[in-house]
Structures are given as C-alpha cells and as structure tokens.
Design an enzyme around this catalytic site. Structure first.
Site, PDB file in Angstrom:
ATOM      1  N   HIS A   1      -0.574 -11.281  -2.430  1.00 27.15           N
ATOM      2  CA  HIS A   1      -1.053 -11.478  -1.095  1.00 27.15           C
ATOM      3  C   HIS A   1      -2.075 -12.733  -0.984  1.00 27.15           C
ATOM      4  O   HIS A   1      -2.629 -13.193  -2.036  1.00 27.15           O
ATOM      5  CB  HIS A   1      -2.410 -10.266  -1.066  1.00 27.15           C
ATOM      6  CG  HIS A   1      -3.204 -10.353  -0.040  1.00 27.15           C
ATOM      7  ND1 HIS A   1      -2.783  -9.877   1.293  1.00 27.15           N
ATOM      8  CD2 HIS A   1      -4.617 -10.770   0.312  1.00 27.15           C
ATOM      9  CE1 HIS A   1      -4.012 -10.276   2.241  1.00 27.15           C
ATOM     10  NE2 HIS A   1      -5.064 -10.609   1.271  1.00 27.15           N
TER      11      HIS A   1
ATOM     12  N   ARG B   1       7.698 -15.272  -3.097  1.00 30.26           N
ATOM     13  CA  ARG B   1       8.435 -14.074  -2.552  1.00 30.26           C
ATOM     14  C   ARG B   1       9.932 -14.508  -2.677  1.00 30.26           C
ATOM     15  O   ARG B   1      10.734 -13.493  -2.770  1.00 30.26           O
ATOM     16  CB  ARG B   1       7.968 -13.741  -1.644  1.00 30.26           C
ATOM     17  CG  ARG B   1       6.526 -13.033  -1.592  1.00 30.26           C
ATOM     18  CD  ARG B   1       5.801 -12.736  -0.156  1.00 30.26           C
ATOM     19  NE  ARG B   1       4.760 -11.914  -0.264  1.00 30.26           N
ATOM     20  CZ  ARG B   1       3.733 -11.922   0.673  1.00 30.26           C
ATOM     21  NH1 ARG B   1       4.100 -12.524   1.962  1.00 30.26           N
ATOM     22  NH2 ARG B   1       2.720 -11.011   0.407  1.00 30.26           N
TER      23      ARG B   1
ATOM     24  N   PHE C   1       2.575   2.682   7.873  1.00 32.25           N
ATOM     25  CA  PHE C   1       2.528   2.282   6.305  1.00 32.25           C
ATOM     26  C   PHE C   1       1.153   2.061   5.561  1.00 32.25           C
ATOM     27  O   PHE C   1       1.232   1.950   4.615  1.00 32.25           O
ATOM     28  CB  PHE C   1       3.768   1.135   6.354  1.00 32.25           C
ATOM     29  CG  PHE C   1       3.163  -0.263   6.901  1.00 32.25           C
ATOM     30  CD1 PHE C   1       1.838  -0.929   6.311  1.00 32.25           C
ATOM     31  CD2 PHE C   1       3.725  -0.767   8.058  1.00 32.25           C
ATOM     32  CE1 PHE C   1       1.741  -2.100   7.164  1.00 32.25           C
ATOM     33  CE2 PHE C   1       3.152  -1.582   8.829  1.00 32.25           C
ATOM     34  CZ  PHE C   1       2.203  -2.325   8.029  1.00 32.25           C
TER      35      PHE C   1
ATOM     36  N   ARG D   1      -0.236 -19.934   2.046  1.00 34.42           N
ATOM     37  CA  ARG D   1       0.712 -19.017   2.623  1.00 34.42           C
ATOM     38  C   ARG D   1       2.097 -19.493   2.489  1.00 34.42           C
ATOM     39  O   ARG D   1       3.038 -18.833   2.559  1.00 34.42           O
ATOM     40  CB  ARG D   1       0.383 -18.874   4.425  1.00 34.42           C
ATOM     41  CG  ARG D   1      -1.201 -18.281   4.213  1.00 34.42           C
ATOM     42  CD  ARG D   1      -0.945 -16.819   4.117  1.00 34.42           C
ATOM     43  NE  ARG D   1      -0.349 -16.056   5.016  1.00 34.42           N
ATOM     44  CZ  ARG D   1      -0.138 -14.801   5.349  1.00 34.42           C
ATOM     45  NH1 ARG D   1      -0.710 -13.905   4.478  1.00 34.42           N
ATOM     46  NH2 ARG D   1       0.722 -14.333   6.041  1.00 34.42           N
TER      47      ARG D   1
END
Length: 238
Positions: free
Chosen positions: A202, A189, A144, A172
């Site tokens: 990110h 997320r 990917f 994170r």
C-alpha cells in the site's frame, strides 16, 4: 525541474557575486535580489520596478540590469527555504501480510532505496480489525470493505515512512496499479503480485492522505530526521 533551475541559478549567482568589483553594483543587486526573492513568495511588490521609477533614466536602466543579474541570487536565496521544502516530502508505505509472508520485504525496500528515497520510520505491526477500518475509512461504503480489513489484520505488516523529492507521486508509480494484471512490468505489483486481493503493498495517494496515514501508524517520536551520505549526490549542486 525547479531544483535544477535553482542549482543553475545558484552557480550563476556565486560566479556573479564573486566577480563583482563595483560596491554600488553589489549593494544594489543584492537589495534587488533580496526583494525579488520575497516577491517570488508573494509577500511584497517587486522592489526593482519601484527602484527604477524613483531614479533617473540612466540609473533606471542600470537598476533594471542590476536587478536582472541579481535574479539568480534571488533564486539561490529562496531555494533552501521554499523550493526544496516544497519538494522534499514524506509518504506512508506498508507491506501487507502477503508481502511479508512471501519474503518480499528486502526486495520492496531495495527498490525505494535504489531510487534514492530515505527510510525515516519502520516497524512491524499486526493491526487490529478496528485499526484496519480506520486505515481504510474512505472505503467503508464499498462491498469489499470488510474483506479488505480482515486481510490487513490477518498478519504482520511492515509499516514505513519514506522521504524524498517527489516520493508520494513516484512511490505510486513504483508500486503500480491496484490491479497487478494492469500494472506495468518493472513496478512492484507488476513484477511480484497476481490478484487485486493480494497486491502485497500500500502507498499513500496524495499529500493529505500521506499526512493522515503517517499520523495514524506512527507517533512523531518514531520518525527520524537525518542527512544521509547519498543526499549530496542526489540533490547537491556539486
């Protein structure tokens, strides 16, 4: 945890030193405390044990007590130089093109701010395909890879550097799992993204990665070092 220990130790040290009336006690304790601070950083053997062995038994006992009581002073002496320096760190965070186009910039920034992290660098950039390949260089063997680089270079990205105690690890956690379907509610997320290919943000996954990504996206002069008004309420011993 270490910050809390040092703050408690510093309070004890201040109380101890302010109440010390014996000049010899003060000087011995200060010397042993200083040596203990150096010993804690692994530079020389602990002075207190040498001091005790070179003295008579009565003096030795006193020196050990003095050294013990001076340990909070040692912790107080090293906290700014080593403990806090080890904990205050920087991480790279990027809001990807989907997050920008969906108008989630302020929502994402506010989550880091409310936690108490400090923004020390920010800019809007449309990265080239080559730049995206440099950013994702560790994934170049994955199937990917090209699609990932195409997406990152498809529109504006908000590149940021955040600073704080444990910001890499907690950043994170705040972001959530790579797959939004596996991210916990309350994470960025988990709350705001649906698929892996459009997971909006990110974040650096470790100290070395953070260092490399910050140097890739930012020049040193683009980062600002400053003290925010909230820091004493976040990290202070008041």
């Amino acid at each position: 945890m270490s910050s809390q220990i040092c703050r408690s130790a510093s309070k004890a040290a201040k109380s101890l030193l302010s109440s010390a009336k014996n000049a010899r006690f003060f000087s011995e304790g200060r010397a042993i405390g200083a040596a203990a601070a150096v010993s804690a950083s692994g530079k020389i053997p602990l002075y207190a044990s040498n001091f005790a062995r070179s003295s008579g038994s009565g003096v030795a006992s006193k020196s050990w007590i003095t050294g013990l009581l001076a340990l909070p002073a040692a912790a107080y002496m090293i906290q700014d130089q080593e403990v806090l320096a080890a904990e205050m760190e920087r991480t790279f965070i990027a809001i990807k093109p989907d997050g920008v186009q969906r108008g989630l910039i302020s929502e994402i920034i506010s989550r880091f701010e409310r936690k108490g992290f400090k923004l020390v660098g920010i800019k809007v950039i449309v990265p080239s395909k080559d730049f995206a390949q440099k950013h994702y260089h560790d994934l170049k063997e994955r199937p990917f890879f090209n699609g990932l680089c195409d997406f990152l270079s498809s529109g504006p990205v908000i590149a940021m550097v955040w600073e704080g105690d444990g910001v890499i690890r907690y950043g994170r956690k705040l972001i959530g799992a790579t797959d939004p379907q596996k991210s916990e509610p309350g994470t960025i997320r988990g709350d705001l993204a649906v698929t892996v290919g459009r997971n909006i943000i990110h974040g650096s996954d470790g100290p070395e990665t953070a260092k490399d990504e910050i140097s890739l996206w930012f020049k040193p002069q683009e980062l600002v070092s400053y003290t925010s008004n909230s820091e004493k309420w976040l990290y202070g011993d008041n």
